[in-house]
Design a protein around this motif. Structure first.
Motif, PDB file in Angstrom:
ATOM      1  N   SER A 153      27.857   9.213  67.350  1.00 45.85           N
ATOM      2  CA  SER A 153      27.391   9.133  65.966  1.00 45.85           C
ATOM      3  C   SER A 153      27.437  10.502  65.300  1.00 45.85           C
ATOM      4  O   SER A 153      27.875  10.642  64.147  1.00 45.85           O
ATOM      5  CB  SER A 153      25.966   8.573  65.913  1.00 45.85           C
ATOM      6  OG  SER A 153      25.925   7.259  66.439  1.00 45.85           O
ATOM      7  N   LYS A 154      26.973  11.529  66.010  1.00 47.15           N
ATOM      8  CA  LYS A 154      26.983  12.880  65.450  1.00 47.15           C
ATOM      9  C   LYS A 154      28.415  13.350  65.199  1.00 47.15           C
ATOM     10  O   LYS A 154      28.699  14.020  64.194  1.00 47.15           O
ATOM     11  CB  LYS A 154      26.281  13.852  66.407  1.00 47.15           C
ATOM     12  CG  LYS A 154      24.781  13.642  66.522  1.00 47.15           C
ATOM     13  CD  LYS A 154      24.092  14.008  65.217  1.00 47.15           C
ATOM     14  CE  LYS A 154      22.576  13.885  65.359  1.00 47.15           C
ATOM     15  NZ  LYS A 154      21.885  14.176  64.091  1.00 47.15           N
ATOM     16  N   ASN A 155      29.316  12.971  66.098  1.00 47.61           N
ATOM     17  CA  ASN A 155      30.713  13.356  65.949  1.00 47.61           C
ATOM     18  C   ASN A 155      31.320  12.722  64.691  1.00 47.61           C
ATOM     19  O   ASN A 155      32.032  13.385  63.927  1.00 47.61           O
ATOM     20  CB  ASN A 155      31.496  12.918  67.186  1.00 47.61           C
ATOM     21  CG  ASN A 155      32.813  13.655  67.323  1.00 47.61           C
ATOM     22  OD1 ASN A 155      33.023  14.705  66.724  1.00 47.61           O
ATOM     23  ND2 ASN A 155      33.710  13.107  68.122  1.00 47.61           N
ATOM     24  N   ILE A 156      31.018  11.450  64.466  1.00 43.81           N
ATOM     25  CA  ILE A 156      31.518  10.766  63.277  1.00 43.81           C
ATOM     26  C   ILE A 156      30.895  11.371  62.019  1.00 43.81           C
ATOM     27  O   ILE A 156      31.576  11.577  61.008  1.00 43.81           O
ATOM     28  CB  ILE A 156      31.239   9.253  63.362  1.00 43.81           C
ATOM     29  CG1 ILE A 156      32.029   8.628  64.516  1.00 43.81           C
ATOM     30  CG2 ILE A 156      31.603   8.563  62.049  1.00 43.81           C
ATOM     31  CD1 ILE A 156      31.727   7.164  64.754  1.00 43.81           C
ATOM     32  N   GLN A 157      29.592  11.661  62.063  1.00 46.01           N
ATOM     33  CA  GLN A 157      28.928  12.280  60.916  1.00 46.01           C
ATOM     34  C   GLN A 157      29.552  13.629  60.581  1.00 46.01           C
ATOM     35  O   GLN A 157      29.817  13.939  59.406  1.00 46.01           O
ATOM     36  CB  GLN A 157      27.436  12.441  61.213  1.00 46.01           C
ATOM     37  CG  GLN A 157      26.662  11.136  61.263  1.00 46.01           C
ATOM     38  CD  GLN A 157      25.237  11.332  61.769  1.00 46.01           C
ATOM     39  OE1 GLN A 157      24.721  12.436  61.782  1.00 46.01           O
ATOM     40  NE2 GLN A 157      24.606  10.252  62.194  1.00 46.01           N
ATOM     41  N   ASN A 158      29.794  14.465  61.605  1.00 41.60           N
ATOM     42  CA  ASN A 158      30.407  15.775  61.372  1.00 41.60           C
ATOM     43  C   ASN A 158      31.829  15.628  60.831  1.00 41.60           C
ATOM     44  O   ASN A 158      32.267  16.412  59.981  1.00 41.60           O
ATOM     45  CB  ASN A 158      30.418  16.589  62.669  1.00 41.60           C
ATOM     46  CG  ASN A 158      29.030  16.996  63.118  1.00 41.60           C
ATOM     47  OD1 ASN A 158      28.111  17.084  62.310  1.00 41.60           O
ATOM     48  ND2 ASN A 158      28.854  17.228  64.411  1.00 41.60           N
ATOM     49  N   PHE A 159      32.535  14.622  61.336  1.00 42.77           N
ATOM     50  CA  PHE A 159      33.884  14.345  60.865  1.00 42.77           C
ATOM     51  C   PHE A 159      33.884  13.997  59.378  1.00 42.77           C
ATOM     52  O   PHE A 159      34.679  14.534  58.592  1.00 42.77           O
ATOM     53  CB  PHE A 159      34.466  13.195  61.696  1.00 42.77           C
ATOM     54  CG  PHE A 159      35.679  12.541  61.105  1.00 42.77           C
ATOM     55  CD1 PHE A 159      36.905  13.198  61.100  1.00 42.77           C
ATOM     56  CD2 PHE A 159      35.610  11.265  60.568  1.00 42.77           C
ATOM     57  CE1 PHE A 159      38.034  12.589  60.562  1.00 42.77           C
ATOM     58  CE2 PHE A 159      36.723  10.650  60.034  1.00 42.77           C
ATOM     59  CZ  PHE A 159      37.948  11.314  60.039  1.00 42.77           C
ATOM     60  N   LEU A 160      32.968  13.122  58.966  1.00 36.05           N
ATOM     61  CA  LEU A 160      32.880  12.731  57.557  1.00 36.05           C
ATOM     62  C   LEU A 160      32.454  13.916  56.687  1.00 36.05           C
ATOM     63  O   LEU A 160      32.922  14.064  55.554  1.00 36.05           O
ATOM     64  CB  LEU A 160      31.906  11.569  57.400  1.00 36.05           C
ATOM     65  CG  LEU A 160      32.357  10.234  58.019  1.00 36.05           C
ATOM     66  CD1 LEU A 160      31.234   9.211  57.970  1.00 36.05           C
ATOM     67  CD2 LEU A 160      33.588   9.691  57.298  1.00 36.05           C
ATOM     68  N   THR A 161      31.576  14.755  57.206  1.00 31.97           N
ATOM     69  CA  THR A 161      31.173  15.958  56.479  1.00 31.97           C
ATOM     70  C   THR A 161      32.363  16.870  56.239  1.00 31.97           C
ATOM     71  O   THR A 161      32.527  17.443  55.153  1.00 31.97           O
ATOM     72  CB  THR A 161      30.078  16.718  57.246  1.00 31.97           C
ATOM     73  OG1 THR A 161      28.920  15.865  57.383  1.00 31.97           O
ATOM     74  CG2 THR A 161      29.668  17.982  56.517  1.00 31.97           C
ATOM     75  N   ASP A 162      33.226  16.996  57.247  1.00 30.89           N
ATOM     76  CA  ASP A 162      34.431  17.814  57.104  1.00 30.89           C
ATOM     77  C   ASP A 162      35.366  17.234  56.043  1.00 30.89           C
ATOM     78  O   ASP A 162      35.955  17.976  55.245  1.00 30.89           O
ATOM     79  CB  ASP A 162      35.169  17.910  58.442  1.00 30.89           C
ATOM     80  CG  ASP A 162      34.468  18.808  59.447  1.00 30.89           C
ATOM     81  OD1 ASP A 162      33.587  19.576  59.021  1.00 30.89           O
ATOM     82  OD2 ASP A 162      34.790  18.733  60.647  1.00 30.89           O
TER      83      ASP A 162
END
Length: 493
Positions: free
Chosen positions: A302-311
């Motif tokens: 989940s954190k990885n997807i969140q960071n990806f969307l933030t990028d």
């Protein structure tokens, strides 16, 4: 007009209605042609515009919400002096911004082509007005008109919905796709049922108008309906924000979704059937469960997807992310579309490599992950609900104590600390594994996991510094914990 993607109130259309004290309501189909034939229609059209502007100024002065409005111009309006100058005079008198007024011109006007018509429409658009073609498809010249004139929006004639057949639906689909190709926004008239509205939303029509949302009403009735229904009125900025979806092809056969990212929240605004099927193939029951998974405050995926969307949002570009969930290899492609007030629209495409043609890539990923497992001394799958521990990787002396499955998580932790952890680190290790505060600590962690360094017994009979990590993993809607221990050679005791 309601926006399909958000349900917001985008604008209203100002219409003329004649209530005769003796004859009652007289249809516009009766008095409009008479006014056109007698060349009096310009007076009515300009009166309607002046009422729009007067009410705008009144609402503004009272601190109330102002709603963008469209007004109609008739054929004769363009051949009795400059209609643009008359419109501008009224607008300036009431100080109404041009982006709060939309000019509707019925398709029949364009049967009488001429330089005057071209020039006036050009003047409106160059000044900043949106110009819409009304009743698109009602006459024989629709495509020629699109070729010869520039419009911001077309209103698809309600006749296409009056007989809601497969053929009419296919025609509407083709119109929507064509409009997107040439950069024109779309509105569907005559929407009377939920089926109509859902169909329009599914094919990417942006705006809807019809009895499904409300019959023609007075301004007082509109104000009351606005308050009772808690409608959110679009500002010009919000209209531009959602307008970024105009070119998006909703009729693609690829798994596609539109989502909004903002203020630590991810939510779907739309997903086609193929996207929903792909979500289900990854073990998610619904879009709602998928959104909950992405929004989860714990777990590295989940954190990885969140960071990806933030990028994606911060770079205003498109990016790809490959990840695993529930044993499936997934690729998420995201493209930034628009931003408004800390909210961001992103276009998503999702592929399940495991079940798609890219099985060679799935095999490569599987090979990589299997080899990565050799980095770990051990990996445990912890089922807290059933109080069960399942060993996945065992490269340490503790393997002789743990059989394929072992019940009693708390007892196993106690046995592990006494067998594997250096006496000086045991109190810290027990605090690290404290089940009462475990999930709260994971939720507060920016990485979606917790880690700690402990001197751990190796195969050589000596203690070495290992990094122990705990993070949640979801499978078929059930939350497990993954416990890993990895050697940390630079911090040997």
């Amino acid at each position: 007009m309601a926006r399909t993607i958000s349900g917001t109130l985008a604008s209203v259309e100002a219409l003329s209605r004649w209530r005769d004290p003796e004859k009652g309501m007289i249809s516009p189909g009766v008095f409009i042609p008479l006014l056109e034939d007698s060349r009096q229609i310009r007076k009515l059209d300009l009166y309607v515009l002046e009422e729009i502007c007067r009410l705008y100024q009144q609402q503004l002065a009272e601190g109330k919400v102002v709603i963008p409005a469209s007004f109609n111009l008739s054929r004769m309006d363009f051949f009795q002096g400059s209609i643009f100058e008359d419109v501008e005079e009224i607008r300036k008198r009431y100080q109404v911004p041009r982006n709060m007024l939309y000019v509707e011109i019925t398709e029949s006007v364009f049967v009488h082509e001429g330089d005057v018509l071209h020039q006036e429409i050009q003047r409106f658009r160059q000044a900043g007005y949106e110009v819409w073609m009304d009743d698109f498809g009602s006459g024989y010249s629709s495509l020629n008109t699109l070729k010869n004139y520039s419009f911001d929006e077309i209103k698809i004639d309600m006749a296409f919905l009056s007989q809601f057949t497969e053929k009419s639906q296919n025609i509407i689909k083709a119109i929507i796709r064509m409009a997107k190709e040439i950069g024109i926004h779309t509105l569907m008239e005559g929407v009377e049922t939920r089926e109509h509205a859902e169909f329009a939303r599914s094919i990417g029509c942006e705006l809807l108008q019809g009895y499904y949302y409300g019959r023609p009403m007075s301004f007082g009735e509109l104000s009351q309906a606005y308050q009772e229904n808690h409608w959110q009125v679009e500002t010009p900025e919000l209209r531009r924000y959602y307008g970024a979806l105009g070119p998006v092809d909703f009729q693609t056969d690829k798994p596609m979704a539109v989502a909004e990212v903002g203020r630590n929240r991810f939510r779907y605004l739309f997903a086609n059937e193929e996207y929903g099927t792909t979500i289900q193939s990854a073990g998610m029951d619904s879009l709602r469960q998928s959104a909950v998974f992405v929004n989860a405050q714990a777990g590295p995926i989940s954190k990885n997807i969140q960071n990806f969307l933030t990028d994606v949002v911060s770079s205003r570009t498109g990016k790809d992310l490959t990840y695993t969930v529930n044993g499936q290899y997934m690729q998420l492609k995201a493209n930034h579309l628009a931003s408004h007030d800390q909210h961001h629209l992103v276009l998503l495409h999702l592929t399940n490599f495991t079940i798609q043609k890219e099985k060679d890539l799935a095999g490569d990923l599987d090979w990589v992950i299997r080899n990565m497992m050799y980095l770990y001394r051990h990996v445990f799958l912890v089922d807290t609900k059933d109080d069960m521990v399942i060993p996945l990787v065992m490269n340490s002396p503790f393997r002789k104590y743990l059989f394929p499955k072992r019940s009693g998580v708390r007892e196993l932790v106690q046995e592990y600390v006494e067998t594997m952890i250096h006496p000086s680190d045991r109190d810290r290790f027990l605090a690290f594994n404290d089940s009462h505060s475990l999930m709260e600590r994971i939720r507060k962690s920016p990485e979606g996991m917790i880690s700690g360094g402990f001197r751990t017994l190796g195969n050589d009979g000596e203690y070495h510094w290992d990094i122990h990590s705990i993070f949640p993993a979801i499978r078929k809607g059930k939350v497990y914990l993954l416990y890993t221990a990895r050697h940390f050679p630079k911090a040997n005791a």
